[in-house]
Write a protein that holds these residues in place. Structure first.
Motif, PDB file in Angstrom:
ATOM      1  N   GLN A 246       4.763 -11.451  56.954  1.00  5.86           N
ATOM      2  CA  GLN A 246       3.604 -11.270  57.817  1.00  5.86           C
ATOM      3  C   GLN A 246       3.844 -12.075  59.090  1.00  5.86           C
ATOM      4  O   GLN A 246       3.786 -13.307  59.080  1.00  5.86           O
ATOM      5  CB  GLN A 246       2.326 -11.748  57.120  1.00  5.86           C
ATOM      6  CG  GLN A 246       1.979 -11.003  55.846  1.00  5.86           C
ATOM      7  CD  GLN A 246       1.536  -9.579  56.123  1.00  5.86           C
ATOM      8  OE1 GLN A 246       0.712  -9.322  57.005  1.00  5.86           O
ATOM      9  NE2 GLN A 246       2.081  -8.633  55.370  1.00  5.86           N
ATOM     10  N   LEU A 247       4.127 -11.376  60.188  1.00  4.65           N
ATOM     11  CA  LEU A 247       4.511 -12.050  61.427  1.00  4.65           C
ATOM     12  C   LEU A 247       3.611 -11.625  62.580  1.00  4.65           C
ATOM     13  O   LEU A 247       3.263 -10.444  62.707  1.00  4.65           O
ATOM     14  CB  LEU A 247       5.960 -11.724  61.797  1.00  4.65           C
ATOM     15  CG  LEU A 247       7.022 -11.807  60.700  1.00  4.65           C
ATOM     16  CD1 LEU A 247       8.371 -11.370  61.245  1.00  4.65           C
ATOM     17  CD2 LEU A 247       7.095 -13.215  60.138  1.00  4.65           C
ATOM     18  N   PHE A 248       3.270 -12.600  63.431  1.00  6.99           N
ATOM     19  CA  PHE A 248       2.490 -12.342  64.636  1.00  6.99           C
ATOM     20  C   PHE A 248       3.236 -13.015  65.785  1.00  6.99           C
ATOM     21  O   PHE A 248       3.130 -14.223  65.994  1.00  6.99           O
ATOM     22  CB  PHE A 248       1.076 -12.917  64.486  1.00  6.99           C
ATOM     23  CG  PHE A 248       0.110 -12.499  65.544  1.00  6.99           C
ATOM     24  CD1 PHE A 248      -0.711 -11.390  65.353  1.00  6.99           C
ATOM     25  CD2 PHE A 248       0.005 -13.200  66.737  1.00  6.99           C
ATOM     26  CE1 PHE A 248      -1.614 -10.995  66.331  1.00  6.99           C
ATOM     27  CE2 PHE A 248      -0.890 -12.815  67.722  1.00  6.99           C
ATOM     28  CZ  PHE A 248      -1.708 -11.711  67.514  1.00  6.99           C
ATOM     29  N   LEU A 249       4.030 -12.227  66.523  1.00  6.78           N
ATOM     30  CA  LEU A 249       4.969 -12.776  67.496  1.00  6.78           C
ATOM     31  C   LEU A 249       4.519 -12.442  68.917  1.00  6.78           C
ATOM     32  O   LEU A 249       4.690 -11.330  69.407  1.00  6.78           O
ATOM     33  CB  LEU A 249       6.370 -12.218  67.227  1.00  6.78           C
ATOM     34  CG  LEU A 249       6.896 -12.427  65.802  1.00  6.78           C
ATOM     35  CD1 LEU A 249       8.271 -11.796  65.639  1.00  6.78           C
ATOM     36  CD2 LEU A 249       6.938 -13.909  65.436  1.00  6.78           C
ATOM     37  N   MET A 250       3.963 -13.450  69.580  1.00  6.30           N
ATOM     38  CA  MET A 250       3.424 -13.289  70.932  1.00  6.30           C
ATOM     39  C   MET A 250       4.473 -13.599  71.991  1.00  6.30           C
ATOM     40  O   MET A 250       5.327 -14.466  71.809  1.00  6.30           O
ATOM     41  CB  MET A 250       2.240 -14.233  71.149  1.00  6.30           C
ATOM     42  CG  MET A 250       1.011 -13.927  70.341  1.00  6.30           C
ATOM     43  SD  MET A 250      -0.306 -15.126  70.702  1.00  6.30           S
ATOM     44  CE  MET A 250       0.253 -16.529  69.710  1.00  6.30           C
TER      45      MET A 250
ATOM     46  N   GLY B 118       4.504 -23.102  68.313  1.00  7.45           N
ATOM     47  CA  GLY B 118       4.130 -22.863  69.695  1.00  7.45           C
ATOM     48  C   GLY B 118       5.312 -22.847  70.653  1.00  7.45           C
ATOM     49  O   GLY B 118       6.456 -23.118  70.285  1.00  7.45           O
ATOM     50  N   GLY B 119       5.000 -22.549  71.911  1.00  5.65           N
ATOM     51  CA  GLY B 119       6.012 -22.427  72.947  1.00  5.65           C
ATOM     52  C   GLY B 119       6.373 -23.754  73.587  1.00  5.65           C
ATOM     53  O   GLY B 119       5.769 -24.787  73.330  1.00  5.65           O
TER      54      GLY B 119
ATOM     55  N   TYR C  91       3.263 -16.122  59.540  1.00  4.62           N
ATOM     56  CA  TYR C  91       3.926 -16.844  60.618  1.00  4.62           C
ATOM     57  C   TYR C  91       3.383 -16.366  61.953  1.00  4.62           C
ATOM     58  O   TYR C  91       3.377 -15.155  62.240  1.00  4.62           O
ATOM     59  CB  TYR C  91       5.438 -16.604  60.555  1.00  4.62           C
ATOM     60  CG  TYR C  91       6.238 -17.302  61.642  1.00  4.62           C
ATOM     61  CD1 TYR C  91       6.879 -18.509  61.378  1.00  4.62           C
ATOM     62  CD2 TYR C  91       6.358 -16.750  62.908  1.00  4.62           C
ATOM     63  CE1 TYR C  91       7.631 -19.148  62.362  1.00  4.62           C
ATOM     64  CE2 TYR C  91       7.092 -17.384  63.904  1.00  4.62           C
ATOM     65  CZ  TYR C  91       7.729 -18.581  63.623  1.00  4.62           C
ATOM     66  OH  TYR C  91       8.463 -19.220  64.602  1.00  4.62           O
ATOM     67  N   VAL C  92       2.936 -17.307  62.779  1.00  2.72           N
ATOM     68  CA  VAL C  92       2.513 -17.020  64.149  1.00  2.72           C
ATOM     69  C   VAL C  92       3.480 -17.713  65.087  1.00  2.72           C
ATOM     70  O   VAL C  92       3.757 -18.911  64.941  1.00  2.72           O
ATOM     71  CB  VAL C  92       1.077 -17.506  64.412  1.00  2.72           C
ATOM     72  CG1 VAL C  92       0.688 -17.253  65.876  1.00  2.72           C
ATOM     73  CG2 VAL C  92       0.089 -16.837  63.477  1.00  2.72           C
ATOM     74  N   GLY C  93       4.009 -16.980  66.044  1.00  2.00           N
ATOM     75  CA  GLY C  93       4.901 -17.570  67.037  1.00  2.00           C
ATOM     76  C   GLY C  93       4.452 -17.210  68.436  1.00  2.00           C
ATOM     77  O   GLY C  93       3.896 -16.137  68.662  1.00  2.00           O
TER      78      GLY C  93
ATOM     79  N   ASN D 265      10.871 -16.829  69.891  1.00  3.85           N
ATOM     80  CA  ASN D 265      12.335 -16.838  69.981  1.00  3.85           C
ATOM     81  C   ASN D 265      12.983 -17.267  68.669  1.00  3.85           C
ATOM     82  O   ASN D 265      13.926 -16.629  68.192  1.00  3.85           O
ATOM     83  CB  ASN D 265      12.790 -17.795  71.095  1.00  3.85           C
ATOM     84  CG  ASN D 265      12.966 -17.105  72.435  1.00  3.85           C
ATOM     85  OD1 ASN D 265      13.490 -16.004  72.509  1.00  3.85           O
ATOM     86  ND2 ASN D 265      12.524 -17.758  73.486  1.00  3.85           N
ATOM     87  N   VAL D 266      12.496 -18.366  68.095  1.00  3.10           N
ATOM     88  CA  VAL D 266      13.153 -18.877  66.890  1.00  3.10           C
ATOM     89  C   VAL D 266      12.867 -18.027  65.660  1.00  3.10           C
ATOM     90  O   VAL D 266      13.520 -18.190  64.631  1.00  3.10           O
ATOM     91  CB  VAL D 266      12.778 -20.351  66.605  1.00  3.10           C
ATOM     92  CG1 VAL D 266      13.233 -21.251  67.739  1.00  3.10           C
ATOM     93  CG2 VAL D 266      11.303 -20.515  66.311  1.00  3.10           C
ATOM     94  N   ALA D 267      11.908 -17.117  65.742  1.00  2.06           N
ATOM     95  CA  ALA D 267      11.639 -16.218  64.617  1.00  2.06           C
ATOM     96  C   ALA D 267      12.693 -15.127  64.486  1.00  2.06           C
ATOM     97  O   ALA D 267      12.769 -14.462  63.454  1.00  2.06           O
ATOM     98  CB  ALA D 267      10.262 -15.576  64.774  1.00  2.06           C
ATOM     99  N   THR D 268      13.534 -14.967  65.494  1.00  3.55           N
ATOM    100  CA  THR D 268      14.492 -13.865  65.526  1.00  3.55           C
ATOM    101  C   THR D 268      15.866 -14.306  65.039  1.00  3.55           C
ATOM    102  O   THR D 268      16.035 -15.399  64.507  1.00  3.55           O
ATOM    103  CB  THR D 268      14.591 -13.282  66.942  1.00  3.55           C
ATOM    104  OG1 THR D 268      15.230 -14.237  67.820  1.00  3.55           O
ATOM    105  CG2 THR D 268      13.214 -12.965  67.485  1.00  3.55           C
ATOM    106  N   ARG D 269      16.849 -13.449  65.245  1.00  7.30           N
ATOM    107  CA  ARG D 269      18.212 -13.742  64.771  1.00  7.30           C
ATOM    108  C   ARG D 269      18.797 -14.993  65.414  1.00  7.30           C
ATOM    109  O   ARG D 269      19.430 -15.809  64.760  1.00  7.30           O
ATOM    110  CB  ARG D 269      19.145 -12.564  65.076  1.00  7.30           C
ATOM    111  CG  ARG D 269      19.008 -11.430  64.113  1.00  7.30           C
ATOM    112  CD  ARG D 269      19.885 -10.248  64.476  1.00  7.30           C
ATOM    113  NE  ARG D 269      21.220 -10.578  64.957  1.00  7.30           N
ATOM    114  CZ  ARG D 269      22.262  -9.755  64.856  1.00  7.30           C
ATOM    115  NH1 ARG D 269      22.127  -8.572  64.274  1.00  7.30           N
ATOM    116  NH2 ARG D 269      23.436 -10.096  65.326  1.00  7.30           N
ATOM    117  N   SER D 270      18.581 -15.127  66.715  1.00  2.22           N
ATOM    118  CA  SER D 270      19.170 -16.250  67.432  1.00  2.22           C
ATOM    119  C   SER D 270      18.344 -16.525  68.682  1.00  2.22           C
ATOM    120  O   SER D 270      17.470 -15.735  69.050  1.00  2.22           O
ATOM    121  CB  SER D 270      20.618 -15.938  67.843  1.00  2.22           C
ATOM    122  OG  SER D 270      20.634 -15.024  68.937  1.00  2.22           O
TER     123      SER D 270
END
Length: 247
Positions: A13-17, A97-98, A128-130, A136-141
C-alpha cells in the motif's frame, strides 16, 4: 512468478507524492483528502514519520505532525525512539518526507532500516507514504533524484517498493524560455543511456497510488513516463499504471 513475489504485490500500500508543498495550497493540503482516505482505509491512527532527509528532525516532525493531527492522526518521529528498528517494526504506517535524497538514504542505511522497511511494507502490508525524497527512496534507486550529493550513501539502491524509478518535481521546459541548460527530459534521457528502468516523471500535485498490484495516477496534474529508446508518454489523472509494477 514465485509465491513470495505474489504475496508482496498483493499487499503493498503506497502513496507516493511528488511534493508536500504545492502552489496555491497550504502544506500537504493538496493531498488532504487522498492521504486521509489512504490512512483510514488501512486502519491507521498513528503514523511513524521519518525526517532523515533534513537535519532538524524535531522541527520537521512537528511541522508534519501538526497537519496530521488536524486530520485526526497521531504522528511520532522515528528519531524520538531509542530504538529505530523497534519503531519500524511496531509502526502502523510509515511516512518518509522530502529533503535531500542522499542524506535520507545514507541515514536509512546507517540505521539499518532499508531492508527492514522493505520487509514491513511488502510482506506485512504496512502502508507507506512518501513525498519528494521519500518517494525517490521508495523506488529501485535514487539515480533520478534532482538533489545534490551532499553525502555519500553506501549504495544508490533504495527500498525497491516498486520496480521502476520516479522523478519527483518533474518540470516541463518553459515555453519561450531563454534558459539553455539541460531540461529535466534531457537528464532522464541521459539516465537511459546507461539504465533500463522506466522513469515516471511526477509533476507537482501528482501522486502514484499503489494498492497491491494496481497503480493509479491521482492528484491534480498529469505525469510523464520515460522508457529507454522510446518517446516519453503522457498519462492523465486517473490513468491505470499497473503495467509498471510488472517489472
Amino acid at each position: 512468478m514465485n509465491t513470495y513475489s505474489m504475496v508482496k504485490m498483493s499487499q503493498r500500500q503506497l502513496f507516493l507524492m511528488s511534493s508536500s508543498a504545492v502552489h496555491g495550497y497550504e502544506y500537504l493540503q493538496h493531498a488532504q483528502s487522498d492521504i486521509s482516505s489512504f490512512l483510514k482505509k488501512n486502519n491507521v491512527s498513528k503514523v511513524l514519520f521519518i525526517p532523515y532527509a533534513l537535519t532538524n528532525h524535531d522541527s520537521y516532525t512537528e511541522k508534519v505532525g501538526k497537519v496530521l493531527k488536524r486530520w485526526g492522526f497521531e504522528c511520532e518521529g522515528i528519531h524520538s525512539s531509542p530504538n529505530p528498528v523497534r519503531a519500524v517494526n511496531e509502526a502502523q504506517a510509515i511516512y518518509i518526507g522530502g529533503g535531500n535524497t542522499f542524506l535520507l538514504l545514507k541515514t536509512l542505511y546507517d540505521q539499518g532500516l532499508v531492508e527492514l522497511i522493505r520487509i514491513r511494507v511488502l510482506n506485512h502490508a504496512v502502508p507507506y507514504v512518501g513525498s519528494s525524497a521519500g518517494t525517490n527512496v521508495a523506488t529501485r534507486s535514487i539515480h533520478t533524484t534532482n538533489d545534490m550529493p551532499i553525502v555519500y550513501p553506501p549504495s544508490f539502491s533504495a527500498l525497491a517498493l516498486v520496480p521502476f524509478n520516479i522523478n519527483p518535481h518533474y518540470l516541463d521546459p518553459e515555453v519561450g524560455g531563454t534558459h539553455k541548460g539541460e531540461t529535466r527530459e534531457e537528464r532522464l534521457i541521459q539516465f537511459h543511456e546507461l539504465n533500463d528502468a522506466p522513469v515516471l516523471g511526477l509533476r507537482e500535485g501528482s501522486t502514484l497510488l499503489v494498492d497491491g498490484e494496481k497503480a493509479t495516477l491521482i492528484g491534480t496534474r498529469p505525469a510523464r513516463l520515460f522508457y529507454r529508446g522510446s518517446e516519453p508518454e503522457e498519462f492523465e489523472v486517473g490513468a491505470d499504471l499497473s503495467f509498471l509494477l510488472k517489472g
